[in-house]
Design a protein around this motif. Structure first.
Motif, PDB file in Angstrom:
ATOM      1  N   LEU A 186       0.850  -1.192   0.000  1.00  0.00           N
ATOM      2  CA  LEU A 186       0.000   0.000   0.000  1.00  0.00           C
ATOM      3  C   LEU A 186       0.889   1.247   0.000  1.00  0.00           C
ATOM      4  O   LEU A 186       1.351   1.669   1.050  1.00  0.00           O
ATOM      5  CB  LEU A 186      -0.911   0.013   1.236  1.00  0.00           C
ATOM      6  N   PRO A 187       1.122   1.847  -1.162  1.00  0.00           N
ATOM      7  CA  PRO A 187       1.970   3.035  -1.194  1.00  0.00           C
ATOM      8  C   PRO A 187       1.259   4.209  -0.509  1.00  0.00           C
ATOM      9  O   PRO A 187       0.039   4.295  -0.541  1.00  0.00           O
ATOM     10  CB  PRO A 187       2.135   3.327  -2.696  1.00  0.00           C
ATOM     11  N   GLU A 188       2.058   5.109   0.069  1.00  0.00           N
ATOM     12  CA  GLU A 188       1.502   6.198   0.877  1.00  0.00           C
ATOM     13  C   GLU A 188       0.522   7.068   0.083  1.00  0.00           C
ATOM     14  O   GLU A 188      -0.579   7.354   0.536  1.00  0.00           O
ATOM     15  CB  GLU A 188       2.653   7.062   1.426  1.00  0.00           C
ATOM     16  N   LEU A 196      -2.713   5.370  -0.614  1.00  0.00           N
ATOM     17  CA  LEU A 196      -3.514   5.258   0.602  1.00  0.00           C
ATOM     18  C   LEU A 196      -4.287   6.556   0.825  1.00  0.00           C
ATOM     19  O   LEU A 196      -5.450   6.550   1.216  1.00  0.00           O
ATOM     20  CB  LEU A 196      -2.595   4.973   1.796  1.00  0.00           C
ATOM     21  N   GLN A 197      -3.642   7.670   0.536  1.00  0.00           N
ATOM     22  CA  GLN A 197      -4.301   8.977   0.658  1.00  0.00           C
ATOM     23  C   GLN A 197      -5.478   9.077  -0.318  1.00  0.00           C
ATOM     24  O   GLN A 197      -6.564   9.499   0.050  1.00  0.00           O
ATOM     25  CB  GLN A 197      -3.280  10.088   0.393  1.00  0.00           C
ATOM     26  N   TYR A 240       1.456   7.245   9.518  1.00  0.00           N
ATOM     27  CA  TYR A 240       2.895   7.005   9.361  1.00  0.00           C
ATOM     28  C   TYR A 240       3.707   7.550  10.522  1.00  0.00           C
ATOM     29  O   TYR A 240       4.908   7.781  10.399  1.00  0.00           O
ATOM     30  CB  TYR A 240       3.412   7.561   8.024  1.00  0.00           C
ATOM     31  N   ARG A 259      -2.132  19.783   0.902  1.00  0.00           N
ATOM     32  CA  ARG A 259      -1.090  18.886   0.414  1.00  0.00           C
ATOM     33  C   ARG A 259      -1.319  18.557  -1.037  1.00  0.00           C
ATOM     34  O   ARG A 259      -2.362  18.681  -1.567  1.00  0.00           O
ATOM     35  CB  ARG A 259      -1.029  17.583   1.212  1.00  0.00           C
TER      36      ARG A 259
END
Lengths: 162, 571
Positions: A31-33, A36-37, B180, B571
């Motif tokens: 799950l790449p960051e 995920l966003q 994170y 962002r």
């Protein structure tokens, strides 16, 4: 390509989250960051909640798997046959904890509940190969066997560059 | 009505009430940790368990509804033992540093440990060892002290709807953190500090500014001045066991003098100044019909939220600095010149009910020639520590008056501390600024109170102003949807990030009683009611400053000193 993944699931529907994460992992291997966003925005939940779900379930990975995946069986039969020592030996040999990937991306170490090979306990699998009736002294040999491949590839690359 | 028995007392309870609520009506207190009034129960901590006849297991009273003929025991041996075990397990996995903890003597875990006589370490085991997050300018997060009750998570996600923190991982490695595990400074957190207010331990706390304040007070070269926000005077008394809602303005002023501040000013003065600028801005925008609706800018939590999530509406936010920043800016320009002081020698301390103000004062646009408008912000709670450290016996202090000219204020400024107050103050003056006459109506009751969104329409001549008040950042998305739907054209909208306004801010005394907040609000309206002048434009000191310095509201100089700008930080 990931927009296609998102489009398969209804927007602002919390119940779609887990299947959506599974689909993303299917596509990327983890799950790449940033994905995920996007998933969080798609289902209309805060990223922290989505991240909480992704870290709660063992099936989800937040970092890509290493080239070789070592799965250590910690089921009952293996436990009786001291699989804890096998796990510890692997953690020491690779210098990572279960659930982590080595810095050179060569190995990932995972713990599984039962591989279904209780008759040859304690057992581990590396990729699709199984190693049974293991003792701690066998671990180094197995790790070496799989690290050897990568070393040859990387030295070959280095030679080309120089 | 349902009849049941709790500890051999006959209790009449309404249908749908929980055992916990029913017990409370007859004065039986059941301990809680994860319970938050008015939110759905989670029943996670199990500290509120009770014994119910006919049930094999203990029942979490916060989550179980009463039923006819129920027989409940909240104080059986089995209940007490079970609660004690829970407390022992929590205590054992908690740093044993109460002596040096900021929440010492105001900690729910400490209270429970005392209540159930935990006197030994019965479970020795592994304990959590997480790093402290000190990345933000306002808050510190210490997950090692977290008991995972989840109250901060729920206030952040369900009430404020910001969603900056949540439970991550599971089992022993569970932790409440950001995505994170990044610092709060790069998260969605708006630093409102509502999580601190609900945290039972010191896992969430403000970043202390006491060191720089005490050092400056001791310095010979710095000219230390202080200002007090409206909400502080109505809440500080609670920390000294005065009844909630006691107005302690006089004692506060004399106490601050004793600490060594050269001058004690009132943020209320700047609140009146804000009204002059903001009402003028509103009138200009309505006349030109541009960038409407106008949003208030007093709440830096709201500004931070808008910059992060709604950069498209930044043009609609009033360019006025928030009152305490205005006060600081005036102190370092007009006042410095008047008194022959150098701006860099003046050290402005703001005492605020707010944690975001710490972050706000560090924003680089709120400074001139690298000299910040406000040098340090301390919360109501930190002020108590400062008084204690200096040996100021607050309850016995005499009453004293603010210094002038930046200490004079009207009743309109006092109500800035509560939701709807800024709007009410603005309306009082807008009528005058448009028509040149005061309206007969001075109290706008339809925008008071604790509803989520409060609306009103004000007729000034042939102009109809539609105004709205958003009470808590959790309701702001509803408001933005309403605006975008176009069903009604709004002109002026007040937004306060904390539910109830500054009076319930993240820097206020910590307790778990909503009724105290209501009493604080009453105190502010009382200050307003008793004030000799209740309209911002009637503030003589404000009139003088326009005559001597700014010329008129919205002038070029006023823009230079009293206004600011916002940036897209999404962002």
């Amino acid at each position: 390509m990931n927009t296609n993944v998102l489009e398969k699931f209804p927007q602002n529907d919390r119940s779609a989250l887990i299947p959506l994460l599974q689909e993303i992992q299917e596509n990327y291997g983890y799950l790449p960051e940033e994905v995920l966003q996007q998933a969080a925005d798609h289902v209309g939940m805060p990223l922290c909640t989505v991240y909480g779900v992704a870290t709660f379930y063992n099936q989800f990975r937040l970092i890509p798997l290493g080239e070789n995946v070592i799965r250590v069986c910690r089921g009952t039969a293996c436990h009786v046959k001291s699989s804890a020592n096998i796990l510890f030996a692997l953690e020491t040999a690779l210098n990572i904890k279960a659930g982590q990937t080595t810095r050179d991306k060569l190995f990932s170490l995972e713990v599984v509940s039962c591989i279904g090979a209780c008759s040859i306990a304690p057992v581990i699998s590396v990729n699709d190969e199984y190693f049974g009736r293991l003792a701690v002294k066998d671990i180094d040999k197995i790790v070496k066997k799989y690290s050897a491949r990568k070393v040859s590839v990387s030295t070959a690359n280095e030679n080309q560059e120089s | 009505m349902i009849e049941l028995t709790i500890n051999n007392i006959k209790v009449k309870a309404e249908e749908g009430m929980t055992i916990l609520e029913a017990a409370k009506t007859v004065g039986i207190s059941v301990p809680t940790l994860c319970h938050l009034k008015d939110l759905n129960p989670t029943g996670a901590c199990r500290i509120c368990v009770v014994e119910v006849e006919g049930f094999k297991n203990l029942i979490p009273s916060c989550a179980y509804p009463v039923s006819e003929g129920m027989v409940v025991d909240t104080n059986s041996n089995r209940v007490r033992r079970s609660r004690k075990t829970i407390v022992e397990l929590l205590v054992e996995n908690h740093p044993q540093d109460c002596l040096i903890c900021v929440r010492n003597k105001n900690c729910e875990l400490q209270d429970l440990s005392e209540r159930y006589s935990v006197r030994e370490h019965r479970f020795a085991g592994e304990s959590k060892n997480h790093a402290i997050d000190i990345s933000s300018a306002s808050l510190e997060r210490d997950p090692a002290k977290c008991i995972l009750c989840g109250r901060c998570v729920r206030i952040c996600n369900e009430v404020q709807k910001v969603g900056a923190i949540d439970f991550v991982n599971r089992g022993f490695s569970s932790i409440v953190t950001t995505p994170y595990n990044k610092g709060l400074n790069v998260s969605d957190c708006i630093l409102c500090g509502q999580c601190i207010i609900v945290c039972p331990t010191a896992a969430l706390r403000e970043k202390s500014s006491l060191k720089i304040v005490t050092n400056t007070l001791a310095s010979k070269t710095k000219y230390a001045v202080v200002q007090i926000a409206p909400a502080v005077r109505a809440s500080l008394g609670e920390e000294y066991n005065m009844p909630a809602g006691t107005d302690v303005t006089g004692k506060l002023v004399s106490g601050l003098r004793r600490l060594g501040f050269k001058k004690v000013f009132d943020t209320n003065f700047a609140a009146d100044l804000t009204i002059m600028e903001e009402a003028t801005e509103l009138i200009h925008r309505v006349q030109k019909n541009e960038n409407l609706p106008l949003f208030t800018s007093c709440c830096p939590g709201w500004v931070k939220y808008a910059e992060g999530k709604h950069p498209e509406i930044l043009d609609n936010i009033s360019t006025c600095k928030s009152p305490h920043e205005m006060e600081g800016a005036v102190l370092k320009s007009y006042y410095a010149r008047k008194m022959g002081l150098k701006p860099e020698d003046i050290f402005v301390v703001s005492i605020m009910p707010c944690t975001v103000k710490k972050y706000e004062s560090a924003r680089s646009e709120l400074s001139k020639d690298s000299i910040p408008d406000v040098d340090a912000v301390i919360t109501t709670r930190e002020l108590v520590r400062l008084f204690n450290m200096a040996g100021v016996d607050f309850t016995d202090l005499p009453d004293d008056e603010f210094d002038n000219p930046l200490g004079e204020s009207t009743g309109a400024a006092a109500i800035f501390g509560t939701s709807g107050g800024v709007m009410e103050a603005a309306l009082r003056s807008a009528v005058f600024l448009i028509t040149g006459k005061n309206s007969d109506n001075i109290e706008y009751t339809e925008i008071r109170g604790n509803r989520d969104i409060k609306e009103s329409t004000l007729k000034i001549g042939d102009l109809e102003l539609n105004v709205a008040v958003v009470n808590g950042i959790g309701n702001v998305e509803t408001m933005i949807k309403k605006i975008n739907s176009g069903e009604k054209k709004y002109h002026f909208i007040e937004v306060m990030a904390c539910p109830g306004g500054c009076i319930n801010g993240g820097g206020q005394p910590i307790h778990q009683k909503t009724e105290n907040v209501i009493k604080r609000v009453k105190a502010l309206y009382e200050i307003d009611r008793l004030a000799t002048s209740r309209r911002s434009h009637e503030n003589e000191a404000v009139k003088t400053i326009y005559k001597e310095y700014f010329e008129e509201p919205g002038s070029h100089l006023a823009h230079e000193i009293l206004h600011t700008e916002y940036f897209d930080r999404s962002r």
